[in-house]
Write a protein that holds these residues in place. Structure first.
Motif, mmCIF file in Angstrom:
data_model
loop_
_atom_site.group_PDB
_atom_site.id
_atom_site.type_symbol
_atom_site.label_atom_id
_atom_site.label_comp_id
_atom_site.label_asym_id
_atom_site.label_seq_id
_atom_site.Cartn_x
_atom_site.Cartn_y
_atom_site.Cartn_z
ATOM 1 N N MET A 151 -4.865 -34.198 2.397
ATOM 2 C CA MET A 151 -4.785 -32.812 2.501
ATOM 3 C C MET A 151 -3.924 -32.638 3.843
ATOM 4 O O MET A 151 -4.041 -33.198 4.835
ATOM 5 C CB MET A 151 -6.357 -31.966 2.872
ATOM 6 C CG MET A 151 -5.838 -30.784 3.119
ATOM 7 S SD MET A 151 -7.427 -29.785 3.599
ATOM 8 C CE MET A 151 -8.489 -30.045 1.956
ATOM 9 N N PRO A 152 -2.907 -31.688 3.698
ATOM 10 C CA PRO A 152 -1.850 -31.308 4.805
ATOM 11 C C PRO A 152 -2.765 -30.816 6.015
ATOM 12 O O PRO A 152 -3.626 -30.087 5.834
ATOM 13 C CB PRO A 152 -0.837 -30.523 4.343
ATOM 14 C CG PRO A 152 -1.096 -30.417 2.709
ATOM 15 C CD PRO A 152 -2.242 -30.793 2.306
ATOM 16 N N ALA A 153 -2.339 -31.255 7.142
ATOM 17 C CA ALA A 153 -3.040 -30.846 8.266
ATOM 18 C C ALA A 153 -2.452 -29.534 8.941
ATOM 19 O O ALA A 153 -1.437 -28.998 8.953
ATOM 20 C CB ALA A 153 -2.748 -31.891 9.594
ATOM 21 N N ILE A 154 -3.448 -28.756 9.598
ATOM 22 C CA ILE A 154 -3.024 -27.437 10.091
ATOM 23 C C ILE A 154 -2.505 -27.892 11.599
ATOM 24 O O ILE A 154 -2.980 -28.720 12.203
ATOM 25 C CB ILE A 154 -4.183 -26.499 10.219
ATOM 26 C CG1 ILE A 154 -4.754 -26.152 8.736
ATOM 27 C CG2 ILE A 154 -4.078 -25.274 11.023
ATOM 28 C CD1 ILE A 154 -3.612 -25.447 7.738
ATOM 29 N N SER A 155 -1.763 -26.985 11.951
ATOM 30 C CA SER A 155 -1.007 -27.318 13.361
ATOM 31 C C SER A 155 -2.192 -26.995 14.323
ATOM 32 O O SER A 155 -3.140 -26.507 14.470
ATOM 33 C CB SER A 155 -0.022 -26.213 13.636
ATOM 34 O OG SER A 155 -0.385 -24.847 13.870
ATOM 35 N N LEU A 168 -5.089 -24.263 14.999
ATOM 36 C CA LEU A 168 -6.510 -24.437 15.219
ATOM 37 C C LEU A 168 -6.829 -24.102 16.524
ATOM 38 O O LEU A 168 -8.312 -23.741 16.719
ATOM 39 C CB LEU A 168 -6.783 -26.037 14.900
ATOM 40 C CG LEU A 168 -6.376 -26.891 13.641
ATOM 41 C CD1 LEU A 168 -6.516 -28.258 14.024
ATOM 42 C CD2 LEU A 168 -7.396 -26.142 12.695
ATOM 43 N N SER A 169 -6.139 -23.977 17.520
ATOM 44 C CA SER A 169 -6.663 -23.362 18.670
ATOM 45 C C SER A 169 -6.685 -21.938 18.960
ATOM 46 O O SER A 169 -7.017 -21.256 19.825
ATOM 47 C CB SER A 169 -5.435 -23.871 19.979
ATOM 48 O OG SER A 169 -5.500 -25.148 20.089
ATOM 49 N N MET A 170 -5.954 -21.327 17.717
ATOM 50 C CA MET A 170 -5.640 -19.708 17.681
ATOM 51 C C MET A 170 -7.511 -19.235 17.767
ATOM 52 O O MET A 170 -8.059 -19.546 16.789
ATOM 53 C CB MET A 170 -5.068 -19.144 16.632
ATOM 54 C CG MET A 170 -4.752 -17.716 16.603
ATOM 55 S SD MET A 170 -3.859 -17.128 17.917
ATOM 56 C CE MET A 170 -2.087 -17.959 17.286
ATOM 57 N N PRO A 171 -7.903 -18.213 18.716
ATOM 58 C CA PRO A 171 -9.107 -17.822 18.783
ATOM 59 C C PRO A 171 -9.231 -16.747 17.677
ATOM 60 O O PRO A 171 -8.456 -16.130 17.273
ATOM 61 C CB PRO A 171 -9.562 -17.346 20.034
ATOM 62 C CG PRO A 171 -8.031 -16.768 20.635
ATOM 63 C CD PRO A 171 -7.151 -18.087 19.910
ATOM 64 N N ALA A 214 0.215 -18.916 20.866
ATOM 65 C CA ALA A 214 1.246 -18.915 19.595
ATOM 66 C C ALA A 214 2.450 -19.635 20.500
ATOM 67 O O ALA A 214 3.269 -20.077 19.660
ATOM 68 C CB ALA A 214 1.419 -17.580 18.940
ATOM 69 N N PHE A 215 2.812 -19.164 21.575
ATOM 70 C CA PHE A 215 4.015 -19.560 22.167
ATOM 71 C C PHE A 215 3.943 -20.867 23.131
ATOM 72 O O PHE A 215 4.842 -21.228 23.848
ATOM 73 C CB PHE A 215 4.625 -18.442 22.962
ATOM 74 C CG PHE A 215 5.316 -17.192 22.094
ATOM 75 C CD1 PHE A 215 6.550 -17.512 21.638
ATOM 76 C CD2 PHE A 215 4.732 -16.323 21.424
ATOM 77 C CE1 PHE A 215 7.341 -16.632 20.776
ATOM 78 C CE2 PHE A 215 5.343 -15.526 20.508
ATOM 79 C CZ PHE A 215 6.751 -15.729 20.279
ATOM 80 N N GLY A 216 2.742 -21.318 23.141
ATOM 81 C CA GLY A 216 2.406 -22.611 24.004
ATOM 82 C C GLY A 216 2.357 -22.264 25.328
ATOM 83 O O GLY A 216 2.136 -23.319 26.177
ATOM 84 N N ALA A 217 1.781 -21.118 25.672
ATOM 85 C CA ALA A 217 1.869 -20.838 27.224
ATOM 86 C C ALA A 217 0.070 -20.941 27.289
ATOM 87 O O ALA A 217 -0.659 -21.104 26.420
ATOM 88 C CB ALA A 217 2.172 -19.439 27.519
#
Length: 408
Positions: free
Chosen positions: A1-5, A9-12, A132-135
């Motif tokens: 199965m393709p992996a989610i980014s 996964l970190s998005m609350p 979302a922007f890596g900050a």
């Protein structure tokens, strides 16, 4: 199965919307759900804004200018001037809501793992936009014991590292209702200048300030042109949440040029929503006077009724239309779900926003909820009565569950 980014996964989950499936299930059972979870005002949108869309004769719904209608931005200049904020049309970039405004600002100022300092609790999506922007959000806790006042300058100084890019606040604050004073804004302004940081202020609740207090904008600060960034929106001001029109306001040319590149990638803000937003600027002053009086009355009633409940702690908000309420429960997430799944009074129940989602520090806000007092006074009074009865019932439920756990 393709992996989610990893970002995905970190998005609350949203503390405001994550319980929607349980609310919908309750409604299917015929239970009326009173929504205290979301800042969706029941105040009517100004007729002048709706009529501008209804009476428009557009024949081709084409792209608008990337930075927004010139006519709208020119009228915004006049609006800001009426609030002692002096900017030019070139200082205003129209976005698809304040959410897009803040997202593009974060994308423009912060690279991966760079940091933005925010007093907590804070609007939950600040964390989502940053992820979302890596900050990275660096929280500085404020406390219900101090009325969620601005933390000390020493705590901000301690949090600043070589990775720090900005300090972000919401004024008046969502979710606490705290209004930052001119002195506090000035202290933070001196700090960002000292460390050469951006100072981002979400001012979408500018009009909603109580008890004769005055809102002080970061754009009123002198010699802060390269640091100050305001995030704004029509959503709450004119009860136009669905319009999705906001803006970035700043005098920093490099910042504006960079934000504009993000805006070009999304093409343009929506045309009809800009038409409505531009017309809304002609809303008479009496509209705001009436709305402010109504919200002030709702706040007073809500706080008065909440303070009657044993074990409940709440601080009267000075602005916006939210309050953080500390409950005599161990876990407000569990309690909020229980309200929707297992409790009703006279076939009614409540949907609230568990407050842990408004904190970044693990463990904080576990026994708190955010309430939005955006409903009519009689509904709010009934809602607090339901909350009081629910807490009494839940105490028995919680004690019973603890007893069973001990036996096992």
């Amino acid at each position: 199965m393709p992996a989610i980014s990893k970002k995905g996964l970190s998005m609350p989950e949203s503390p405001i919307r994550k319980l929607v499936p349980f609310a919908e299930a309750a409604k299917r059972k015929g239970i009326k759900v009173i929504h205290l979870n979301i800042g969706q005002p029941d105040i009517k949108t100004p007729t002048i804004a709706l009529d501008a869309v209804k009476n428009n004769t557009i024949e081709i719904l084409s792209y608008s200018k990337t930075e927004g209608f010139d006519s709208y931005r020119q009228k915004l200049v006049e609006y800001y001037a009426s609030h002692h904020i002096h900017v030019s049309e070139q200082d205003i970039l129209v976005t698809t809501g304040a959410s897009e405004a803040l997202s593009f600002v974060i994308g423009s100022i912060a690279d991966n793992d760079e940091e933005i300092i925010v007093p907590e609790p804070f609007y939950a999506n600040y964390n989502s936009f940053s992820i979302a922007f890596g900050a990275t959000i660096v929280p500085i806790p404020s406390s219900i014991e101090t009325g969620f006042a601005l933390p000390s300058m020493a705590s901000f100084e301690k949090a600043i590292t070589p990775k720090t890019k900005a300090i972000l606040i919401c004024n008046p604050n969502n979710p606490t209702g705290y209004l930052y004073t001119q002195k506090e804004i000035h202290q933070l302004a001196q700090l960002v200048k000292k460390h050469d940081l951006f100072f981002i202020v979400d001012e979408v609740y500018r009009e909603f300030v109580y008890d004769g207090k005055k809102h002080y904008s970061v754009l009123e600060e002198k010699n802060l042109e390269e640091h100050a960034i305001v995030i704004d929106s029509v959503s709450k001001r004119y009860s136009m949440c669905g319009a999705r029109i906001g803006c970035v306001v700043s005098k920093n040319k490099n910042l504006k040029d960079t934000v504009l590149k993000f805006m070009q990638a999304r093409l343009s803000p929506p045309t009809y929503a800009q038409i409505a937003s531009e017309a809304a600027l002609n809303t008479p002053k009496s509209y705001f006077e009436e709305v402010l009086e109504e919200y002030s009355d709702r706040r007073n009633l809500m706080i008065h009724e909440l303070q009657k409940i044993p074990g409940v702690k709440v601080v009267a908000p000075q602005g916006a239309f939210y309050c953080i309420v500390e409950l005599p429960v161990k876990n407000s997430d569990t309690f909020a779900q229980w309200l929707l799944e297992d409790f009703s009074m006279c076939n009614e129940t409540l949907m609230v926003a568990p407050a842990a989602g408004f904190y970044a520090t693990k463990g904080l806000g576990q026994n708190q909820i955010r309430i939005a007092y955006v409903l009519e006074k009689q509904i709010l009074k009934r809602a607090v009565h339901i909350l009081s009865e629910a807490l009494n019932t839940y105490k028995v439920h919680e004690n019973s569950a603890a007893s069973i756990s001990k036996e096992i």
